[in-house]
Design a protein around this motif. Sequence first.
Motif, short mmCIF file in Angstrom:
data_model
loop_
_atom_site.label_atom_id
_atom_site.label_comp_id
_atom_site.label_asym_id
_atom_site.label_seq_id
_atom_site.Cartn_x
_atom_site.Cartn_y
_atom_site.Cartn_z
N PHE A 122 0.83 -1.21 0.00
CA PHE A 122 0.00 0.00 0.00
C PHE A 122 0.87 1.26 0.00
CE2 PHE A 122 -3.50 -2.78 1.53
CZ PHE A 122 -4.43 -2.41 0.58
N ILE A 123 1.93 1.24 0.82
CA ILE A 123 2.77 2.45 0.90
C ILE A 123 3.42 2.74 -0.44
CG2 ILE A 123 4.91 3.39 1.90
CD1 ILE A 123 4.21 2.03 4.50
N ALA A 124 4.00 1.69 -1.06
CA ALA A 124 4.79 1.93 -2.27
C ALA A 124 3.93 2.08 -3.52
CB ALA A 124 5.80 0.79 -2.46
N LEU A 125 2.83 1.34 -3.61
CA LEU A 125 2.10 1.29 -4.89
C LEU A 125 0.80 2.08 -4.88
CD1 LEU A 125 2.62 -2.48 -5.78
CD2 LEU A 125 4.08 -0.54 -6.28
N GLY A 126 0.38 2.60 -3.72
CA GLY A 126 -0.90 3.33 -3.68
C GLY A 126 -2.06 2.36 -3.50
N PHE A 127 -3.29 2.92 -3.56
CA PHE A 127 -4.45 2.13 -3.15
C PHE A 127 -4.73 0.95 -4.09
CE2 PHE A 127 -8.99 1.20 -3.14
CZ PHE A 127 -9.15 0.83 -1.82
N LYS A 128 -4.84 1.21 -5.40
CA LYS A 128 -5.32 0.15 -6.30
C LYS A 128 -4.33 -1.01 -6.41
CE LYS A 128 -8.48 2.63 -9.29
NZ LYS A 128 -8.53 3.43 -10.49
N ALA A 129 -3.08 -0.68 -6.80
CA ALA A 129 -2.08 -1.74 -6.98
C ALA A 129 -1.76 -2.39 -5.63
CB ALA A 129 -0.82 -1.16 -7.62
N GLY A 130 -1.76 -1.57 -4.56
CA GLY A 130 -1.50 -2.10 -3.23
C GLY A 130 -2.58 -3.11 -2.84
N MET A 131 -3.84 -2.75 -3.15
CA MET A 131 -4.95 -3.65 -2.83
C MET A 131 -4.81 -4.97 -3.60
SD MET A 131 -7.61 -4.16 -1.09
CE MET A 131 -8.71 -2.91 -0.53
N ALA A 132 -4.39 -4.89 -4.87
CA ALA A 132 -4.24 -6.10 -5.68
C ALA A 132 -3.21 -7.03 -5.03
CB ALA A 132 -3.83 -5.73 -7.10
N VAL A 133 -2.04 -6.46 -4.66
CA VAL A 133 -0.99 -7.28 -4.06
C VAL A 133 -1.47 -7.85 -2.72
CG1 VAL A 133 1.35 -7.26 -3.08
CG2 VAL A 133 0.87 -6.02 -5.20
N ALA A 134 -2.13 -7.00 -1.91
CA ALA A 134 -2.57 -7.43 -0.57
C ALA A 134 -3.61 -8.56 -0.68
CB ALA A 134 -3.17 -6.24 0.18
N VAL A 135 -4.54 -8.44 -1.64
CA VAL A 135 -5.57 -9.47 -1.78
C VAL A 135 -4.93 -10.79 -2.24
CG1 VAL A 135 -7.57 -10.15 -3.18
CG2 VAL A 135 -7.52 -7.91 -2.12
N VAL A 136 -3.98 -10.69 -3.18
CA VAL A 136 -3.31 -11.91 -3.65
C VAL A 136 -2.56 -12.58 -2.48
CG1 VAL A 136 -1.40 -12.76 -5.09
CG2 VAL A 136 -3.09 -11.20 -6.07
N ALA A 137 -1.81 -11.75 -1.70
CA ALA A 137 -1.03 -12.31 -0.59
C ALA A 137 -1.95 -12.94 0.45
CB ALA A 137 -0.20 -11.20 0.06
N PHE A 138 -3.03 -12.23 0.79
CA PHE A 138 -3.96 -12.76 1.81
C PHE A 138 -4.63 -14.05 1.31
CE2 PHE A 138 -8.13 -13.23 3.70
CZ PHE A 138 -7.82 -13.18 5.05
N SER A 139 -5.10 -14.05 0.07
CA SER A 139 -5.81 -15.22 -0.45
C SER A 139 -4.88 -16.42 -0.53
CB SER A 139 -6.37 -14.94 -1.86
OG SER A 139 -7.04 -13.73 -1.87
N PHE A 140 -3.65 -16.17 -1.00
CA PHE A 140 -2.68 -17.26 -1.11
C PHE A 140 -2.41 -17.87 0.26
CE2 PHE A 140 1.66 -18.93 -1.52
CZ PHE A 140 1.56 -19.64 -2.71
N SER A 141 -2.19 -17.00 1.24
CA SER A 141 -1.91 -17.46 2.60
C SER A 141 -3.12 -18.21 3.17
CB SER A 141 -1.57 -16.23 3.46
OG SER A 141 -1.56 -16.56 4.79
N ALA A 142 -4.33 -17.68 2.94
CA ALA A 142 -5.54 -18.31 3.46
C ALA A 142 -5.76 -19.68 2.81
CB ALA A 142 -6.75 -17.41 3.23
N LEU A 143 -5.46 -19.77 1.50
CA LEU A 143 -5.62 -21.05 0.80
C LEU A 143 -4.70 -22.12 1.39
CD1 LEU A 143 -5.92 -20.42 -3.04
CD2 LEU A 143 -7.37 -21.88 -1.60
N LEU A 144 -3.43 -21.74 1.63
CA LEU A 144 -2.47 -22.69 2.20
C LEU A 144 -2.94 -23.16 3.57
CD1 LEU A 144 0.92 -20.96 1.31
CD2 LEU A 144 0.07 -23.11 0.39
N ALA A 145 -3.39 -22.18 4.40
CA ALA A 145 -3.81 -22.53 5.76
C ALA A 145 -5.06 -23.42 5.72
CB ALA A 145 -4.08 -21.26 6.54
#
Length: 381
Positions: A122-145
């Motif tokens: 979020f800090i480096a890429l702003g709202f839209k791109a930051g949200m895309a990375v954050a959602v991918v990271a969260f979903s990936f982590s949640a899928l593994l768990a």
Amino acid sequence: MPDSEKQELSRLTDYRRYTYAVASVMAMAIFFVSWLFRHPHDLFIAIGYPVFSVVYGVSCVMLIHGRVRLRLLEVGLVSLMAVIVLSRLAWHFIVGEPFGDNLMPLISGHYWAVGVLIVLAFIALGFKAGMAVAVVAFSFSALLATGASLSCAVGEPADCSNAMYFLRIHLFLLALLALTSSGTLLRDQTFAAIARAQVLEKLNVTDRLTSLANRYGAIRYLEKNTGNTSQQEQPLSVTLVNVDHFRRINHTHGRDTGDLVITRIGELLSEVMGLQGLVARWGSDEFLVIRPGDDQGEALHRAEHCRWRMEHTPIAGLAVTASFGVAQYDTEQGIDDVLCRADQGLAQARANGRNVVAAAPEQRPPPHSFRRREREDLPAV
Ligand SMILES: Nc1nc2c(ncn2[C@@H]2O[C@H](COP(=O)(O)OP(=O)(O)OP(=O)(O)O)[C@@H](O)[C@H]2O)c(=O)[nH]1
């Protein structure tokens, strides 16, 4: 874009480059220390971390060197971090030992990295791109768990307590994502609002035709600089300039030529008088020159030089002259007074036959508010 704004932007870009460079050095240090104290059978750290360390080192050099576009480097750095953090997480789940005693080191040692990834994106890429990375990271982590906790459903009690840990961790990550994304949205919207306000502010004080300050901008400049004048006791002069018989130019050569004449006169005045002060378009064929530091004698001299230049320089291919009224600011009397006296000087110049410079008369004219006139001239919003 004015030079001062360009410098400000370039300073900001440099600041961001150096901040990312420091972060890259810190990442290198973390990889190096983790590599030094690695588990002997941990191939991921043994092979991966030296590679990541070198990549961050190269990024650091590129950041400081400044040749590659900052946005490209930001996207590259966040993507690299995402790849490292998520692949290491996947390694823990897929290749690593069954959790057992390793669960807590996994949770405490690795999910913080997922959290940092979300914040950094979020800090480096702003709202839209930051949200895309954050959602991918969260979903990936949640899928593994979720995959690792499936056996809980078929009655493995140990996996059920693991599932609770994972659930709590992911709720925490979700809260972090929500907080950081709303903070970033607020930041981006605030910056956008400030940028819009600056553009409006500039439009408000700028004359469309000549790009000089308009009457409102001139008054603002005067108010700012007369404050300084009383403090520093330096003189300040104003010169009101009116193009002689301008209506005839419009009438004979057309309004486009009239526009060109006005623009060229603005440029000439700025060249001769405006380097240390302000040249503004006061109204149709009138200009106001404000010179902090000039007393009336100096202002008269400069106005005469400018009048002479105009008389001897074809403007848009035409012989154009102007009349000048000069007055010095009196701290006791204020802005309206100096503007009225410059106006009186101009009237005197026109009465003397035009193409003339005249000083303000000794006797003061009746009070008249130019500032009120200036606000009446502003277009209705
Ligand atoms: N081309 C052009 N004309 C303008 C603009 N703004 C005002 N004018 C015209 O400028 C003219 C000003 O006329 P006056 O105030 O009588 O000035 P003048 O003809 O120079 O007469 P004196 O001041 O007595 O020498 C009017 O005809 C306006 O229509 C502009 O932005 N572009």
